[in-house]
Design a protein around this motif. Structure first.
Motif, PDB file in Angstrom:
ATOM      1  N   GLN A   1     -15.321   0.995  -9.650  1.00 18.31           N
ATOM      2  CA  GLN A   1     -14.842  -0.273  -9.865  1.00 18.31           C
ATOM      3  C   GLN A   1     -14.490  -0.666 -11.307  1.00 18.31           C
ATOM      4  O   GLN A   1     -13.702  -1.117 -11.768  1.00 18.31           O
TER       5      GLN A   1
ATOM      6  N   ASN B   1      -8.945   5.159  -4.781  1.00 19.76           N
ATOM      7  CA  ASN B   1     -10.055   4.364  -4.238  1.00 19.76           C
ATOM      8  C   ASN B   1      -9.653   3.721  -2.933  1.00 19.76           C
ATOM      9  O   ASN B   1     -10.465   3.293  -2.172  1.00 19.76           O
ATOM     10  N   VAL B   2      -8.271   3.329  -2.782  1.00 17.12           N
ATOM     11  CA  VAL B   2      -7.975   2.633  -1.330  1.00 17.12           C
ATOM     12  C   VAL B   2      -8.068   3.930  -0.444  1.00 17.12           C
ATOM     13  O   VAL B   2      -8.396   3.334   0.783  1.00 17.12           O
TER      14      VAL B   2
ATOM     15  N   THR C   1     -11.519   4.247   1.146  1.00 12.34           N
ATOM     16  CA  THR C   1     -11.860   3.170   2.105  1.00 12.34           C
ATOM     17  C   THR C   1     -11.160   3.240   3.545  1.00 12.34           C
ATOM     18  O   THR C   1     -11.719   2.920   4.494  1.00 12.34           O
ATOM     19  N   LEU C   2      -9.928   3.566   3.109  1.00 15.50           N
ATOM     20  CA  LEU C   2      -9.009   3.591   4.354  1.00 15.50           C
ATOM     21  C   LEU C   2      -9.386   4.684   5.314  1.00 15.50           C
ATOM     22  O   LEU C   2      -9.642   4.455   6.483  1.00 15.50           O
TER      23      LEU C   2
ATOM     24  N   THR D   1      -2.602   5.907 -13.434  1.00 16.40           N
ATOM     25  CA  THR D   1      -3.277   4.633 -12.953  1.00 16.40           C
ATOM     26  C   THR D   1      -2.821   4.375 -11.290  1.00 16.40           C
ATOM     27  O   THR D   1      -3.856   4.116 -10.491  1.00 16.40           O
ATOM     28  N   PHE D   2      -1.757   4.703 -10.778  1.00 20.78           N
ATOM     29  CA  PHE D   2      -1.477   4.538  -9.437  1.00 20.78           C
ATOM     30  C   PHE D   2      -2.296   5.440  -8.533  1.00 20.78           C
ATOM     31  O   PHE D   2      -2.883   5.236  -7.634  1.00 20.78           O
TER      32      PHE D   2
ATOM     33  N   LEU E   1      -5.329  -4.755  -9.226  1.00 18.61           N
ATOM     34  CA  LEU E   1      -4.448  -3.720 -10.044  1.00 18.61           C
ATOM     35  C   LEU E   1      -3.109  -3.668  -9.456  1.00 18.61           C
ATOM     36  O   LEU E   1      -1.866  -3.416 -10.162  1.00 18.61           O
ATOM     37  N   LEU E   2      -3.112  -3.564  -7.957  1.00 21.39           N
ATOM     38  CA  LEU E   2      -2.027  -3.119  -7.254  1.00 21.39           C
ATOM     39  C   LEU E   2      -0.899  -4.410  -7.530  1.00 21.39           C
ATOM     40  O   LEU E   2       0.270  -4.246  -7.830  1.00 21.39           O
TER      41      LEU E   2
ATOM     42  N   LEU F   1       0.701  -1.325   0.071  1.00 19.72           N
ATOM     43  CA  LEU F   1      -0.140  -0.048   0.143  1.00 19.72           C
ATOM     44  C   LEU F   1       0.858   1.226   0.070  1.00 19.72           C
ATOM     45  O   LEU F   1       0.568   2.262  -0.573  1.00 19.72           O
TER      46      LEU F   1
ATOM     47  N   VAL G   1     -11.357  -4.432   3.404  1.00 18.39           N
ATOM     48  CA  VAL G   1     -12.108  -3.593   2.888  1.00 18.39           C
ATOM     49  C   VAL G   1     -11.882  -2.883   1.616  1.00 18.39           C
ATOM     50  O   VAL G   1     -12.526  -2.148   1.079  1.00 18.39           O
ATOM     51  N   ILE G   2     -10.591  -3.118   0.940  1.00 20.31           N
ATOM     52  CA  ILE G   2     -10.441  -2.295  -0.084  1.00 20.31           C
ATOM     53  C   ILE G   2     -10.933  -2.938  -1.074  1.00 20.31           C
ATOM     54  O   ILE G   2     -11.009  -4.235  -1.208  1.00 20.31           O
ATOM     55  N   PRO G   3     -11.360  -2.116  -2.003  1.00 18.80           N
ATOM     56  CA  PRO G   3     -11.865  -2.561  -3.456  1.00 18.80           C
ATOM     57  C   PRO G   3     -11.132  -3.860  -3.915  1.00 18.80           C
ATOM     58  O   PRO G   3     -10.085  -3.552  -4.119  1.00 18.80           O
TER      59      PRO G   3
ATOM     60  N   VAL H   1     -10.899  -4.741  -7.061  1.00 17.37           N
ATOM     61  CA  VAL H   1     -10.274  -4.122  -8.359  1.00 17.37           C
ATOM     62  C   VAL H   1      -8.969  -3.450  -8.046  1.00 17.37           C
ATOM     63  O   VAL H   1      -8.159  -3.799  -8.598  1.00 17.37           O
ATOM     64  N   ALA H   2      -9.110  -2.622  -6.986  1.00 17.47           N
ATOM     65  CA  ALA H   2      -7.772  -1.865  -6.625  1.00 17.47           C
ATOM     66  C   ALA H   2      -6.637  -2.749  -6.276  1.00 17.47           C
ATOM     67  O   ALA H   2      -5.593  -2.514  -6.726  1.00 17.47           O
TER      68      ALA H   2
ATOM     69  N   PHE I   1      -7.146  -4.530   7.445  1.00 14.52           N
ATOM     70  CA  PHE I   1      -7.505  -3.139   6.575  1.00 14.52           C
ATOM     71  C   PHE I   1      -7.743  -3.866   5.038  1.00 14.52           C
ATOM     72  O   PHE I   1      -8.506  -3.593   4.386  1.00 14.52           O
TER      73      PHE I   1
ATOM     74  N   ILE J   1      -5.760   4.291  -8.562  1.00 14.67           N
ATOM     75  CA  ILE J   1      -6.029   3.158  -7.268  1.00 14.67           C
ATOM     76  C   ILE J   1      -5.955   3.592  -5.867  1.00 14.67           C
ATOM     77  O   ILE J   1      -6.536   3.306  -5.185  1.00 14.67           O
TER      78      ILE J   1
ATOM     79  N   ASN K   1     -17.952  -2.106  -3.320  1.00 18.10           N
ATOM     80  CA  ASN K   1     -16.924  -2.733  -4.025  1.00 18.10           C
ATOM     81  C   ASN K   1     -16.938  -3.630  -5.162  1.00 18.10           C
ATOM     82  O   ASN K   1     -16.529  -4.372  -5.658  1.00 18.10           O
TER      83      ASN K   1
ATOM     84  N   LEU L   1       2.262   1.694  -3.373  1.00 15.41           N
ATOM     85  CA  LEU L   1       1.253   2.142  -4.251  1.00 15.41           C
ATOM     86  C   LEU L   1       1.057   3.916  -4.134  1.00 15.41           C
ATOM     87  O   LEU L   1       1.200   4.472  -5.203  1.00 15.41           O
TER      88      LEU L   1
ATOM     89  N   LEU M   1     -12.235   1.841 -13.029  1.00 14.33           N
ATOM     90  CA  LEU M   1     -10.935   1.440 -12.817  1.00 14.33           C
ATOM     91  C   LEU M   1     -10.225   0.376 -13.552  1.00 14.33           C
ATOM     92  O   LEU M   1      -9.292   0.096 -14.023  1.00 14.33           O
TER      93      LEU M   1
END
Lengths: 299, 294
Positions: free
Chosen positions: A248, A273-274, A277-278, A266-267, B121-122, A48, B113-115, B117-118, B110, A270, A230, A51, A251
């Motif tokens: 989604q 999106n992360v 939620t965080l 792109t990063f 791609l990661l 993460l 809960v991350i989508p 798709v994300a 954690f 993403i 999600n 990312l 993405l």
């Protein structure tokens, strides 16, 4: 008296050698535990962090610098590009427009149904409850094609309605199941007392039942939010036009939009999106953990 | 009192909307989809009746076999790995970190809960080999191994899928199983320890049997979830290379929407539903037998 002395001596004699070798063993154990914890947290967090760092790098840095290097500058250009050229703004708006109405509907309909099924007394309620529960196991693939046919025939495919309707219906089984469980935990006497005091069933539901499990409802809503937000399958099936895509689906098609992979945007996409939620997770982590583990039946 | 809580009008008002919507959007389509299995065609080209042809095709279609085999393999291996990793973590929380495990639990949870798709791609970027070498391959080079083109073969793609899903879900199973483990009375473990039970014996004879119900629940969730895997595969490998990582869910999606074969698509969906149902029944049945033996 004599037994007392006996146990007293055994305790001291067994405690003595332990005390001499205890601290060193305990320190060794602590160091091992600390190492294991660190390794665990690196495994969880490093991807993460990498990312988010990547979201600040330029295409040139991506292609020429080491993957472990820090970004050379901290500009938000990639985020801006993702937002505008990548249509991220539109996708997020679509997600919000699809998710929140279905969330509200799922909760209102589900809580009312759970009250009717769990608290109220009538013949056949167990059959109906079972009918709802059966929905938890049915794979969404089983309802995709008939729904697709209906949505095409009624002309709904050009809107976000197919998503709202489908999310609400799919969310109902789990909501009914979880809320009914919470109602089961409320002593029946409370509802009976309200009835004795002359409140009708609807009033009992609104003034007693609903407020009593308010916290539970919030938890269930949170769980449903993560499921719907999600989701890929439903959104992928029922959004044919680019301007209707949710975050989604958007993405998923993101890299293709730029032709050659534009790593930075792109990063950034993403990361957005992360990070969203965080933020929710950090504020509400106890509730999310409890709710998701309680509601995990959906799988 | 019973008159009030048995008020028919109130029941209709409270239950009616949910039941109508649920029936129209879930129950009717399930029956409808079942009906589709006897037809060929789609909503645009029209349908014609083919009887059992779709089921015959399913039996002889090598791509369907491949998808079924992938689904079963994926569900079995991932269930063992993710529940196993979750259990190991839960034991770690309870017996090593004890009361201090709160923050670790929160952080490890954690990714849940991350989508998806994300995450997918990661992981694509983490395991990338060209045009740029991703961190995983860099690490391989660092320890003197040659980089691997992970997504060029079914086997290595499968490995990345497993790693990713485990990374994503282990925190969830850890918390779920942790909740089961902290219910075990401490005196029980303490007295066994005083009796000289080794760590292994302790886990085997006390911890595992006592956490069996929640362990079984985890297995049911895991198998049910992994049989329905879709998002992660679509986003990570889109079923490739070729169709080596195509589960039934994705194969159903492709036949229905890419090739417009609604009848055959519904037949695949039916196979998937039956599979989920069977697995759940088998696990519940074995759980009940265990409960009566205990």
């Amino acid at each position: 008296m004599s037994t007392g002395t006996l146990t007293g001596t055994t305790v001291t004699s067994s405690a003595a050698p332990r005390a001499s070798k205890g601290p060193r063993r305990r320190t060794a154990r602590r160091v091992l535990a600390a190492i294991a914890t660190t390794v665990l947290l690196v495994i969880v967090a490093y991807p993460l962090i990498w990312l988010v760092l990547g979201s600040f790098k330029s295409q040139d840095e991506f292609l020429n610098n080491s993957v472990f290097a820090l970004p050379e500058s901290w500009s938000l250009d990639n985020y801006a590009t993702a937002w505008t050229e990548g249509n991220l703004g539109t996708y997020i708006r679509n997600s919000v427009v699809a998710v929140f109405p279905s969330l509200a509907l799922t909760i209102v309909l589900g809580v009312a149904a759970a009250f009717a099924l769990q608290v109220m007394v009538w013949r056949g309620r167990n059959v109906v409850l079972f009918l709802f529960l059966a929905g938890i196991m049915v794979p969404a693939q089983m309802i995709l094609l008939p729904l697709f046919t209906i949505y095409v025939r009624t002309g709904l495919t050009g809107t976000l309605w197919p998503l709202i309707i489908t999310y609400t219906a799919i969310g109902l089984p789990l909501t009914v199941f979880m809320i009914a469980t919470y109602f089961r935990g409320v002593p029946r006497e409370i509802f009976e007392a309200a009835a004795l005091d002359g409140a009708g069933a609807l009033r009992t539901f609104l003034t007693i039942g609903f407020p009593l499990i308010r916290n539970a409802i919030f938890t269930v809503a949170l769980v449903q939010f993560f499921f719907i937000w999600n989701d890929l399958l439903i959104a992928l099936t029922f959004t044919s036009r680019d301007d209707l895509r949710t975050i989604q689906v958007g993405l998923l098609n993101f890299t293709g939009q730029f032709g050659q992979v534009q790593y930075g945007p792109t990063f950034a996409a993403i990361s957005l999106n992360v990070l969203g939620t965080l933020a929710i997770y950090l504020v509400l982590n106890q509730r999310v953990m409890k709710g998701l583990t309680a509601g995990s039946v959906k799988g | 009192m019973n008159r009030v809580l048995g008020d028919r009008r109130a029941i209709v008002v409270l239950l009616g909307p949910a039941l109508v919507l649920y029936s129209l959007v879930m129950l009717v389509p399930v029956v409808w989809s079942f009906g589709y299995t006897a037809f060929e065609g789609n909503a645009i080209s029209g349908f014609h009746f083919v009887g059992l042809d779709n089921f015959r095709e399913l039996v002889s279609d090598p791509k369907a076999h491949e998808a079924l085999w992938f689904t079963v393999r994926f569900a079995l291996v991932l269930t063992v790995v993710q529940v196993g990793a979750g259990y190991a973590l839960a034991l770690f929380y309870v017996f090593v970190l004890r009361r201090r495990s709160g923050l670790v639990r929160t952080l490890v949870f954690f990714p849940v809960v991350i989508p998806t798709v994300a995450v997918a791609l990661l992981f694509q970027q983490l395991f990338e080999v060209a045009p740029r070498t991703g961190p995983v391959n860099q690490l391989l080079e660092l320890v003197g191994l040659s980089p691997v083109d992970w997504f060029s073969a079914g086997g290595t793609s499968f490995v990345v899928l497993l790693l990713m899903e485990t990374w994503r879900s282990m925190g969830f199973y850890a918390v779920l199983l942790y909740a089961g483990l902290i219910d075990i009375p401490e005196e029980m473990i303490e007295s066994a320890r005083l009796d000289g039970a080794s760590w292994l014996a302790l886990v085997r004879h006390i911890v595992v049997p006592l956490s069996l119900p929640v362990l079984l629940a985890s297995l049911v969730f895991s198998i049910n979830g992994t049989l329905k895997v879709f998002d992660s595969v679509v986003a990570l490998t889109s079923g490739g290379p070729g169709s080596t990582t195509t589960p039934l869910t994705l194969y159903m999606f492709q036949t229905s929407f890419a090739y417009g074969q609604y009848g055959y698509g519904s037949t695949i969906a039916l196979l998937l539903s039956v599979l989920c149902l069977l697995v759940t029944l088998v696990i519940f049945r074995s759980a009940r037998r265990d409960a009566t033996e205990a």
